[in-house]
Write an enzyme that holds these catalytic residues in place. Structure first.
Site, PDB file in Angstrom:
ATOM      1  CG  ASP A 293       2.850  -4.429  -8.960  1.00  0.00           C
ATOM      2  OD1 ASP A 293       3.628  -4.876  -8.117  1.00  0.00           O
ATOM      3  OD2 ASP A 293       1.653  -4.177  -8.739  1.00  0.00           O
TER       4      ASP A 293
ATOM      5  NE  ARG B 244      -6.113  -9.062  -5.563  1.00  0.00           N
ATOM      6  CZ  ARG B 244      -6.075  -8.969  -4.239  1.00  0.00           C
ATOM      7  NH1 ARG B 244      -6.862  -9.727  -3.507  1.00  0.00           N
ATOM      8  NH2 ARG B 244      -5.237  -8.128  -3.647  1.00  0.00           N
TER       9      ARG B 244
ATOM     10  CG  ASP C  24       2.598   1.042 -12.136  1.00  0.00           C
ATOM     11  OD1 ASP C  24       1.668   0.758 -11.377  1.00  0.00           O
ATOM     12  OD2 ASP C  24       3.150   0.208 -12.878  1.00  0.00           O
TER      13      ASP C  24
ATOM     14  CB  SER D 288      -1.046  -3.634  -6.276  1.00  0.00           C
ATOM     15  OG  SER D 288      -0.860  -4.696  -5.360  1.00  0.00           O
TER      16      SER D 288
ATOM     17  N   GLY E 221      -1.376  -3.679 -15.150  1.00  0.00           N
ATOM     18  CA  GLY E 221      -1.930  -2.469 -14.550  1.00  0.00           C
ATOM     19  C   GLY E 221      -3.400  -2.557 -14.168  1.00  0.00           C
TER      20      GLY E 221
ATOM     21  CG  ASN F 255      -0.812  -7.669  -2.288  1.00  0.00           C
ATOM     22  OD1 ASN F 255      -0.935  -8.128  -1.163  1.00  0.00           O
ATOM     23  ND2 ASN F 255      -1.492  -8.140  -3.335  1.00  0.00           N
TER      24      ASN F 255
ATOM     25  CG  ASP G 216       4.698  -1.535 -16.097  1.00  0.00           C
ATOM     26  OD1 ASP G 216       3.932  -0.919 -15.327  1.00  0.00           O
ATOM     27  OD2 ASP G 216       4.709  -2.775 -16.201  1.00  0.00           O
TER      28      ASP G 216
HETATM   29  C1  G6P Z   1      -0.928  -3.799 -10.390  1.00  0.00           C
HETATM   30  C2  G6P Z   1      -0.415  -4.855 -11.330  1.00  0.00           C
HETATM   31  C3  G6P Z   1      -1.532  -5.742 -11.812  1.00  0.00           C
HETATM   32  C4  G6P Z   1      -2.386  -6.237 -10.661  1.00  0.00           C
HETATM   33  C5  G6P Z   1      -2.949  -5.059  -9.884  1.00  0.00           C
HETATM   34  C6  G6P Z   1      -3.774  -5.491  -8.681  1.00  0.00           C
HETATM   35  O1  G6P Z   1      -1.451  -2.750 -11.117  1.00  0.00           O
HETATM   36  O2  G6P Z   1       0.237  -4.269 -12.429  1.00  0.00           O
HETATM   37  O3  G6P Z   1      -0.956  -6.818 -12.505  1.00  0.00           O
HETATM   38  O4  G6P Z   1      -3.432  -7.037 -11.123  1.00  0.00           O
HETATM   39  O5  G6P Z   1      -1.889  -4.252  -9.441  1.00  0.00           O
HETATM   40  O6  G6P Z   1      -2.918  -6.037  -7.705  1.00  0.00           O
HETATM   41  P1  G6P Z   1      -3.387  -6.773  -6.402  1.00  0.00           P
HETATM   42  O7  G6P Z   1      -2.116  -6.933  -5.617  1.00  0.00           O
HETATM   43  O8  G6P Z   1      -4.365  -5.895  -5.693  1.00  0.00           O
HETATM   44  O9  G6P Z   1      -3.986  -8.061  -6.809  1.00  0.00           O
HETATM   45 MG    MG Z   2       2.809  -1.598 -13.694  1.00  0.00          MG
END
Ligand code: G6P
Ligand code: MG
Length: 218
Positions: free
Chosen positions: A10, A48, A8, A113, A45, A115, A167
């Protein structure tokens, strides 16, 4: 035997989970919703959209408003990750990546994510990865197993040949649902279902980990 590790991103390789929190917090303040670190813990995790729905609770909003809020949150997040550099890799991350490379273990990212690719580039690890599975890769997000199964497929590996490093409780659940080995990073209340648990990646040793995984089976 283990042939791949799916990280993972983030909160595992870098502390962007704090930036996700700060971006959500700014949005929450603007729309007048109570939100704090504790509430944020349950969103770790989650995609969005699922995060926003969780944050809004039973506060009803239209689809158009949801879309606008997701765009707004992401613009705050983009600002926060603008200055991300390789120095933002968490302690132990680079050493473990080196060790895995030396041991001929394949490495992928399995993140919710959208991103993730950008963050890996800014962290300077994109070239070290054999695959990136991110928020664009699958339809069903964690705790569904899809993103990890997709990553394993990209690596050409079977689930039982993969170790997931997570995490978030939603991520640990996703790794277990994928029938993979799971290393949980963080407090037991969060990642207690994982096969092995650590505070973070610092000082982690691949060979030692293999022994512990084997012991967790007996
Ligand atoms: C990760 C993070 C989350 C976040 C998700 C979507 O899993 O742990 O906190 O909401 O990604 O991320 P994004 O960058 O697409 O909004
Ligand atoms: Mg994470």
């Amino acid at each position: 035997p283990l042939r791949g590790v799916i990280f993972d991103l983030d909160g595992v390789l870098t502390d962007t989970s704090e930036y996700h929190y700060l971006a959500w917090k700014q949005l929450a303040d603007e729309i007048g919703i109570a939100f704090d670190r504790q509430a944020n813990e349950q969103m770790r995790g989650l995609s969005r959209r699922d995060s926003l729905l969780h944050m809004l609770g039973d506060c009803a909003v239209s689809e158009a408003e949801l879309q606008e809020m997701m765009v707004r949150k992401n613009s705050y997040y983009e600002q926060l990750i603008q200055n991300l550099t390789p120095a933002d890799l968490l302690p132990g991350a680079l050493a473990l990546l080196d060790e895995l490379h030396a041991a001929d273990i394949k490495v992928a990212i399995g993140s919710s994510s959208k991103n993730a690719r950008l963050v890996c580039q800014r962290l300077g690890i994109a070239e070290r990865l054999n695959a990136i599975a991110d928020g664009y890769s699958v339809e069903h997000h964690k705790p569904a197993p899809d993103v990890f199964l997709y990553a394993a497929g990209q690596l050409g590996l079977q689930p039982h040949e993969c170790l997931v490093v997570e995490d978030a409780s939603s991520g640990v659940a996703a790794g277990l649902a994928a029938k993979m080995w799971v290393l949980g990073l963080g407090p037991v209340e969060r990642v207690g279902d994982a096969h092995i648990i650590r505070d973070n990646l610092a000082g982690l040793n691949w060979q030692q980990l293999l022994i512990e995984l084997e012991q967790s089976q007996t």
